[in-house]
Design an enzyme around this catalytic site. Structure first.
Site, short mmCIF file in Angstrom:
data_model
loop_
_atom_site.label_atom_id
_atom_site.label_comp_id
_atom_site.label_asym_id
_atom_site.label_seq_id
_atom_site.Cartn_x
_atom_site.Cartn_y
_atom_site.Cartn_z
N HIS A 157 -14.67 1.38 -6.45
CA HIS A 157 -13.99 1.34 -7.75
C HIS A 157 -13.23 0.03 -7.94
O HIS A 157 -12.13 0.04 -8.49
CB HIS A 157 -13.01 2.52 -7.87
CG HIS A 157 -13.67 3.82 -8.24
ND1 HIS A 157 -14.06 4.13 -9.51
CD2 HIS A 157 -14.02 4.89 -7.47
CE1 HIS A 157 -14.61 5.34 -9.53
NE2 HIS A 157 -14.61 5.82 -8.31
N GLU A 186 -15.58 7.47 -3.64
CA GLU A 186 -16.81 7.07 -4.33
C GLU A 186 -17.25 5.62 -4.10
O GLU A 186 -17.81 5.00 -5.00
CB GLU A 186 -16.67 7.34 -5.84
CG GLU A 186 -16.46 8.81 -6.16
CD GLU A 186 -16.37 9.11 -7.64
OE1 GLU A 186 -17.08 10.02 -8.09
OE2 GLU A 186 -15.58 8.45 -8.35
N ASP A 222 -8.45 0.27 -11.12
CA ASP A 222 -9.77 0.88 -11.00
C ASP A 222 -10.75 -0.12 -11.61
O ASP A 222 -10.32 -1.13 -12.18
CB ASP A 222 -9.83 2.23 -11.73
CG ASP A 222 -10.90 3.16 -11.16
OD1 ASP A 222 -12.07 2.74 -11.10
OD2 ASP A 222 -10.58 4.29 -10.76
C1 ACM Z 1 -11.97 11.03 -8.18
O1 ACM Z 1 -11.98 11.87 -9.10
N1 ACM Z 1 -12.94 10.13 -8.11
C2 ACM Z 1 -10.94 11.02 -7.16
#
Ligand code: ACM
Length: 688
Positions: A271, A327, A194
């Site tokens: 991410h 996201e 991430d």
């Molecule tokens: C998430 O909580 N962004 C999958």
């Protein structure tokens, strides 16, 4: 006649016996489908032996598991012999609807576990261990004679751990895998990468672990506040870590021997700050520390991802490879010549379709290698890839949309499955990201939405708990967030809904906390639970209840709390703004006028606000209260400035109100947006 009575009598006795036995509790979690307590006990003795018709690696694994378990049984026995525990693979039949189904029979003479598969036998052994561990106090293990017939509700029963925000050692992971197995969970979703750190050795791209796995700060919070820069492993302040490929193999094998599949997650296209910090040529700007999304116009992005996934697939036998997908900001793509060229050559109308193009392409790559793509529900945007499975986290809508489009889905909605939320009164808890998810709420979850048809319902593969680690800097804290909530999740995932009862589960969970502590796990102390915010438990009756509210600014569509009546419905909010009791306003003032219907004497007007700065929820800058009899001329009666500091990190509630004497039909209440912008939330305007 006499004979008839005798038969009736026998029938009633049989019914009674049956109901007494059937209702008997084994104390096993997750609660089995059928449990019947019988007469007598089986005592584990020195001479107690084990027999199994399992073969090969499964046999070796099972025997060593039993030897190292609390039963400590290593003696080999013969089938059907006294004092023997027999683990028997049997022919498939209706008695065993799933490969994970099992039957456990304990008589004073012997124990028999049967299943059609090693997994079922393993779960039978877990139930046996749980029965044995209930008798731990005495040095001799005595097991009540019983018959258990069990089968899981779902085939996918998962736990997700985020090791990017704070690295967790492989020993820690194995320790959690032990408890997952004990509570019959079977999928470990490993959030390996991430924006806050890359945690898996990839031989082709050494910078990922030479640098993007290390930060010069102790915690994510400090790093996040101070520019989010990486350092090298050699930096004296370096904090972090990664798993070597050997570590990964060890964990995967450890899990596999406990019938747990490890699903790796490699995040894309968003991410991905940590990758782009060390390989900036894969971003739209070409510069480090600018973008969080991969450049999709750039072919080298696909070369990189395919090379990474190739090494990942060599390490993880899992059918599913999780590719994140959540996201993405899609910001850089709009002005990036390469992304624009890709959109034009591929006929893509917008950036959602550009994301979808990428996911489709990665899915083809995974499918070509015999794997299946799993992603967060944003992979629906711009069109779902043909064979993708959706992990629904922003509520259940993603899972519902997937199932309606004949795709499989796994439910993990934040409201019920995000274990980074507080599990008790936030003032008595270590700082968390926000939210409120007590044990009871996890337990209440039903992962199969009513809105699905019976065919669509079959596409819901199961359920998973997610633990994100921004505010969880230590392994002890991580365990505290996991337990005992994981037990509730395990019962949601395994137990038939008609067999569930929170009262019954709660008693078992209390005992489990003691058990977990005796095994060295740091758990939340359930017995000291405070529970929900007290004011939210009773309905507040006041002068404005049910009256008309006129809004100058509309509340935010995700936080309506039920709409125009929310602030005068008598219901106060709980510890979390997302509990459907708090009404939220984003980027604008809360500005409402309440019409009491007729003029009356008013003695107080109060409203609560909350501040939790992580998700951008702020106190109002100040509040103004006006009253009027005609709805035209308003008299100011109070102005209150906020005195809650903007840097106060803990969740805080503050009342902004007035007390006095006024005659009013109309009340105008204005809470001005904080200079920070973001959200303001209130739950009720109480007029007395
Ligand atoms: C998430 O909580 N962004 C999958």
């Amino acid at each position: 006649m006499k004979q008839h009575l005798t038969i009736t009598f026998i029938f009633i006795i049989a019914l009674l016996c049956n109901s007494v036995n059937v209702n008997a509790q084994s104390g096993i979690t997750p609660k089995p489908l059928y449990e019947e307590l019988q007469k007598g006990i089986f005592t584990i003795k020195k001479k107690t032996a084990v027999y199994t018709n399992l073969e090969g690696e499964e046999r070796t694994n099972m025997l060593s598991f039993l030897k190292e378990s609390s039963l400590k049984i290593s003696k080999k026995g013969k089938l059907g012999k006294k004092n023997t525990i027999s683990l028997l693979l049997v022919e498939k039949s209706e008695e065993f609807p799933s490969p994970e189904s099992y039957q456990l029979s304990i008589t004073p003479a012997k124990i028999t576990i049967s299943a059609t598969n090693g997994a079922g036998l393993f779960y039978g052994v877990q139930s046996l261990l749980q029965l044995a561990n209930q008798n731990e106090d005495s040095r001799i293990i005595k097991l009540p004679a019983s018959l258990i017939k069990d089968t899981p509700r779902f085939g996918y029963r998962g736990l997700h751990l985020d090791v990017s925000r704070h690295f967790l050692s492989k020993e820690f992971i194995k320790k959690q895998i032990d408890m997952m197995a004990y509570y019959k969970l079977n999928r470990f979703h490993w959030h390996l990468v991430d924006g806050a750190g890359w945690r898996i050795e990839i031989k082709k791209y050494p910078l990922l672990t030479d640098s993007a796995a290390w930060r010069p700060y102790n915690t994510w919070k400090e790093w996040n506040k101070n520019g989010k820069l990486y350092c090298t492993k050699e930096n004296p302040k370096a904090k972090g870590g990664y798993y070597t490929q050997e570590d990964i193999k060890e964990v995967v094998a450890y899990a596999q021997s406990r019938f747990i599949t490890v699903i790796p997650e490699i995040e894309m296209p968003g991410h991905s700050e940590e990758v782009l910090a060390v390989y900036p040529e894969l971003s739209c700007s070409g510069k480090p520390y600018v973008d969080s999304d991969f450049c999709i116009g750039n072919d080298s992005t696909f070369t990189f991802l395919e090379n990474v996934l190739t090494e990942v697939m060599e390490l993880f036998p899992s059918k599913y490879i999780h590719i994140g997908g959540d996201e993405a900001t899609k910001k850089g793509w709009k002005n990036c010549p390469k992304c624009q060229a890709r959109m034009s050559s591929e006929n893509l109308k917008n950036v959602d379709e550009l994301q979808s193009y990428m996911i489709h392409r990665i899915e083809r790559f995974l499918n070509d290698h015999g794997r299946k793509l799993l992603g967060w529900d944003e992979i629906l945007q711009g069109g779902l890839a043909p064979d993708a499975t959706v992990m629904s986290w922003r509520g259940e809508q993603g899972g519902i949309a997937a199932a309606k489009a004949s795709h499989q889905a796994i439910m993990t909605p934040g409201e019920f499955c995000y274990f980074d939320a507080y599990q008790d009164d936030p003032s008595s808890e270590p700082k968390a990201i926000g939210g409120f998810l007590p044990l009871k709420k996890v337990y209440s979850y039903n992962p199969v939405p009513d809105s699905l048809s019976s065919e669509e319902k079959k596409l819901i593969l199961g359920v998973q708990a997610n633990v994100w680690a921004e505010y969880i800097p230590t392994p002890e804290h991580m365990e505290y967030m996991i337990y005992p909530r994981l037990l509730a999740l395990s019962e949601v995932a395994w137990t038939a809904p008609e067999r569930k009862s929170y009262t019954d589960f709660y008693e078992r969970a209390l005992k489990a906390v003691t058990f977990l502590e005796s095994r060295g796990y740091n758990t939340f102390h359930l017995k000291d639970e405070v529970g929900e915010r007290p004011v939210s438990l009773v309905r507040e009756n006041h002068l404005a209840v049910g009256k008309k509210v006129i809004y100058a600014n509309k509340y935010y569509h995700n936080y309506t709390a039920g709409g125009d009546s929310a602030l005068v419905d008598g219901y106060r909010g709980g510890w979390a703004y997302a509990d459907h009791r708090w009404q939220g306003f984003i980027g604008k003032d809360l500005d409402v006028t309440i019409d009491l219907g007729s003029s009356m004497t008013v003695h107080s007007i109060n409203a609560d606000f909350m501040q939790i700065i992580g998700p951008g929820v702020w106190m109002p800058r100040n509040v103004e209260i006006f009253v009027s009899e005609d709805g035209i001329t308003f008299t100011p009666i109070k102005q209150i400035d906020n005195d809650v500091p903007e840097n106060k990190e803990e969740l805080v509630f503050r009342d902004f109100g007035w007390e006095g004497n006024a005659v009013a039909r109309y009340i105008h209440y204005v809470a001005h947006l904080n200079n920070k912008g973001g959200f303001i939330f209130t739950d009720e305007i109480i007029v007395k």
